[in-house]
Design a protein around this motif. Structure first.
Motif, mmCIF file in Angstrom:
data_model
loop_
_atom_site.group_PDB
_atom_site.id
_atom_site.type_symbol
_atom_site.label_atom_id
_atom_site.label_comp_id
_atom_site.label_asym_id
_atom_site.label_seq_id
_atom_site.Cartn_x
_atom_site.Cartn_y
_atom_site.Cartn_z
ATOM 1 N N TYR A 155 12.292 -36.279 2.753
ATOM 2 C CA TYR A 155 12.596 -34.574 2.256
ATOM 3 C C TYR A 155 13.842 -35.272 0.752
ATOM 4 O O TYR A 155 13.726 -34.134 -0.293
ATOM 5 C CB TYR A 155 12.970 -33.086 2.325
ATOM 6 N N GLY A 156 13.970 -36.653 0.001
ATOM 7 C CA GLY A 156 15.001 -36.598 -0.979
ATOM 8 C C GLY A 156 16.703 -35.801 -0.380
ATOM 9 O O GLY A 156 16.637 -35.479 -1.982
ATOM 10 N N MET A 157 17.115 -36.674 0.770
ATOM 11 C CA MET A 157 17.949 -35.787 0.880
ATOM 12 C C MET A 157 19.412 -36.889 1.382
ATOM 13 O O MET A 157 18.797 -37.707 1.861
ATOM 14 C CB MET A 157 18.363 -34.495 1.708
ATOM 15 N N TYR A 158 20.335 -36.791 0.992
ATOM 16 C CA TYR A 158 21.554 -37.794 1.631
ATOM 17 C C TYR A 158 22.100 -37.336 3.160
ATOM 18 O O TYR A 158 22.605 -36.344 3.793
ATOM 19 C CB TYR A 158 22.649 -37.937 0.681
ATOM 20 N N LEU A 159 22.341 -38.818 4.136
ATOM 21 C CA LEU A 159 22.551 -37.722 5.358
ATOM 22 C C LEU A 159 23.894 -38.800 5.879
ATOM 23 O O LEU A 159 23.764 -39.684 5.210
ATOM 24 C CB LEU A 159 21.829 -38.616 6.303
ATOM 25 N N ASP A 160 24.890 -37.739 5.244
ATOM 26 C CA ASP A 160 26.657 -38.252 5.942
ATOM 27 C C ASP A 160 26.712 -38.568 6.844
ATOM 28 O O ASP A 160 26.612 -37.535 7.705
ATOM 29 C CB ASP A 160 27.606 -37.085 4.774
ATOM 30 N N TYR A 161 27.257 -39.215 7.424
ATOM 31 C CA TYR A 161 28.708 -39.616 8.327
ATOM 32 C C TYR A 161 29.800 -40.398 8.550
ATOM 33 O O TYR A 161 29.934 -40.389 7.407
ATOM 34 C CB TYR A 161 27.387 -40.977 9.257
ATOM 35 N N LYS A 162 30.242 -40.441 8.996
ATOM 36 C CA LYS A 162 32.078 -41.019 9.449
ATOM 37 C C LYS A 162 31.892 -42.882 8.736
ATOM 38 O O LYS A 162 31.698 -43.749 9.218
ATOM 39 C CB LYS A 162 32.528 -41.421 10.180
ATOM 40 N N HIS A 163 31.989 -42.182 7.472
ATOM 41 C CA HIS A 163 32.233 -43.769 7.044
ATOM 42 C C HIS A 163 32.775 -43.811 5.500
ATOM 43 O O HIS A 163 33.460 -42.618 4.260
ATOM 44 C CB HIS A 163 30.898 -44.210 6.165
ATOM 45 N N ASN B 200 39.366 -22.924 7.028
ATOM 46 C CA ASN B 200 39.676 -24.601 7.829
ATOM 47 C C ASN B 200 38.854 -25.347 7.954
ATOM 48 O O ASN B 200 37.897 -25.164 7.849
ATOM 49 C CB ASN B 200 39.368 -23.377 9.029
ATOM 50 N N LYS B 201 39.173 -26.413 8.111
ATOM 51 C CA LYS B 201 38.166 -27.382 8.195
ATOM 52 C C LYS B 201 38.428 -27.827 8.907
ATOM 53 O O LYS B 201 38.669 -27.878 9.697
ATOM 54 C CB LYS B 201 39.079 -29.322 7.049
ATOM 55 N N HIS B 202 37.006 -29.151 9.489
ATOM 56 C CA HIS B 202 35.955 -28.824 10.313
ATOM 57 C C HIS B 202 35.053 -30.649 10.545
ATOM 58 O O HIS B 202 34.714 -31.091 9.176
ATOM 59 C CB HIS B 202 34.880 -28.588 10.850
ATOM 60 N N LYS B 203 36.070 -31.240 10.970
ATOM 61 C CA LYS B 203 35.195 -32.698 11.252
ATOM 62 C C LYS B 203 34.177 -32.873 11.543
ATOM 63 O O LYS B 203 33.541 -32.170 12.320
ATOM 64 C CB LYS B 203 36.744 -33.599 11.780
ATOM 65 N N LEU B 204 33.198 -33.322 11.522
ATOM 66 C CA LEU B 204 31.424 -33.601 11.821
ATOM 67 C C LEU B 204 31.444 -35.195 12.356
ATOM 68 O O LEU B 204 31.163 -35.367 11.448
ATOM 69 C CB LEU B 204 31.032 -32.816 10.721
ATOM 70 N N ASP B 205 30.007 -34.753 12.579
ATOM 71 C CA ASP B 205 29.557 -36.386 13.351
ATOM 72 C C ASP B 205 28.313 -36.613 12.290
ATOM 73 O O ASP B 205 28.239 -38.027 10.410
ATOM 74 C CB ASP B 205 28.948 -36.174 14.227
ATOM 75 N N ILE B 206 27.228 -35.446 12.158
ATOM 76 C CA ILE B 206 26.184 -35.468 10.404
ATOM 77 C C ILE B 206 25.986 -34.522 9.555
ATOM 78 O O ILE B 206 25.838 -33.155 10.451
ATOM 79 C CB ILE B 206 25.076 -35.997 11.296
ATOM 80 N N VAL B 207 25.990 -34.578 8.041
ATOM 81 C CA VAL B 207 25.757 -33.403 7.451
ATOM 82 C C VAL B 207 24.887 -34.018 6.334
ATOM 83 O O VAL B 207 24.813 -35.502 6.057
ATOM 84 C CB VAL B 207 26.480 -32.941 6.787
ATOM 85 N N ILE B 208 23.740 -33.312 6.392
ATOM 86 C CA ILE B 208 22.229 -33.958 6.049
ATOM 87 C C ILE B 208 22.443 -33.036 4.636
ATOM 88 O O ILE B 208 22.795 -31.174 4.370
ATOM 89 C CB ILE B 208 21.488 -33.603 6.749
ATOM 90 N N GLU B 209 22.495 -33.462 2.348
ATOM 91 C CA GLU B 209 22.774 -32.791 2.137
ATOM 92 C C GLU B 209 22.057 -32.772 1.041
ATOM 93 O O GLU B 209 20.648 -34.108 0.944
ATOM 94 C CB GLU B 209 23.888 -33.370 1.264
ATOM 95 N N GLU B 210 21.048 -31.772 0.903
ATOM 96 C CA GLU B 210 20.199 -31.829 -0.717
ATOM 97 C C GLU B 210 21.011 -32.130 -2.064
ATOM 98 O O GLU B 210 22.775 -32.024 -1.493
ATOM 99 C CB GLU B 210 20.009 -30.187 -0.529
#
Length: 289
Positions: free
Chosen positions: A32-40, A59-69
């Motif tokens: 879908y033309g999106m970017y997958l972010d992970y810990k790196h 408030n900040k939250h640590k996450l495992d995967i975020v998919i970004e448009e």
């Protein structure tokens, strides 16, 4: 201080699960033309490794995967999916982990609801039915790998992944060394077996993810509300006021109350957004461009 073999073996399972899900979801994001972010280390966050997003209260939250448009290694995009992962060997802490996941994701969904983001949890090991039901009741898509499915996957390479609290450390250390001696091809076989053993849940999870990523804005309703406030001392007075009926008075600009904006998506979802100023409404809608 050296990690115990039990802790290390649990870490092996957790890391393998995380890498497996990242590798499986990345092509879906790219579809879908999106970017997958992970810990790196990512240039878009000044080289920092942790995936961190802030809620409406900052408030900040640590996450495992975020998919970004519209995201890339160098540009932060709009969040279209939040996916958390967790591994637990015993059920005694599973409820707390479910609450921790909910506490991290729900405030972010509230802040970024204009993008209609998907939110899911990939869980593995021992989780109680109550902890799974809690997350499902809050709208999470769940992908759950039971301990039996994990053991079956590791068994493809002759590794016994089952242990109890009284399992000797010497035995667990042998299993750690057995895994660490595997080739990349052999660990790939374990990862594939994990997915193959849970195909029905995996399909349902990814169907939900695709549905969210492909959803588009199909219309925006804008209602301008005018009105005047009438303070009543009790419920009876409030009912009496309402019973008088709607006034035929034409209200001017000085009686402006707020904008009610409803964003309609192609999957049938509707997101209502109230704004009390033109500036806030325009600022929010500009995020959709």
């Amino acid at each position: 201080m050296a990690k115990s073999p039990a802790h290390r073996f649990g870490q092996i399972i957790g890391d393998l699960l995380e890498l497996t899900i990242i590798n499986y979801c990345r092509p879906i994001a790219e579809e879908y033309g999106m970017y997958l972010d992970y810990k790196h280390k990512r240039p878009a966050r000044n080289g920092r490794k942790e995936v961190i997003w802030a809620d409406v209260n900052e408030n900040k939250h640590k996450l495992d995967i975020v998919i970004e448009e519209k995201g890339s290694e160098f540009v932060m995009g709009h969040p279209r999916a939040f996916i958390e992962m967790a591994w637990r060997r015993y059920t005694k802490h599973s409820k707390n982990k479910a609450q921790e996941i909910s506490g991290a994701i729900k405030p972010l969904i509230s802040r970024y609801n204009i993008y209609l983001p998907f939110f899911g949890a990939v869980l593995a090991g021992d989780f109680t039915d109550n902890s799974l039901r809690q997350l499902k009741s809050e709208g999470f898509r769940i992908l759950y790998f039971s301990m039996a499915e994990i053991e079956k996957a590791f068994a493809t390479q002759g590794i016994d992944a089952h242990w109890e609290e009284d399992t000797p450390e010497e035995e667990l250390q042998k299993r750690v060394e057995q895994y660490e001696a595997l080739t990349q091809e052999q660990t790939d076989v374990i990862a594939k077996a994990l997915l193959d053993n849970n195909q029905s849940q995996l399909t349902a999870f990814c169907d939900g993810l695709r549905d969210a990523l492909q959803s588009k804005v199909t219309g925006i309703d804008v209602v301008t509300l005018y009105g005047s406030s009438n303070e009543c001392s009790n419920a009876a007075d409030a009912c009496a006021h309402i019973s008088k009926g709607i006034s035929t008075q034409t209200l001017g600009a000085e009686h402006f109350y707020q904008y009610e904006i409803v964003i309609k998506y192609s999957n049938g979802e509707k997101i209502p957004l109230p704004f009390q100023s033109q500036e806030d409404a325009v600022r929010a809608l500009n995020k959709l461009f």
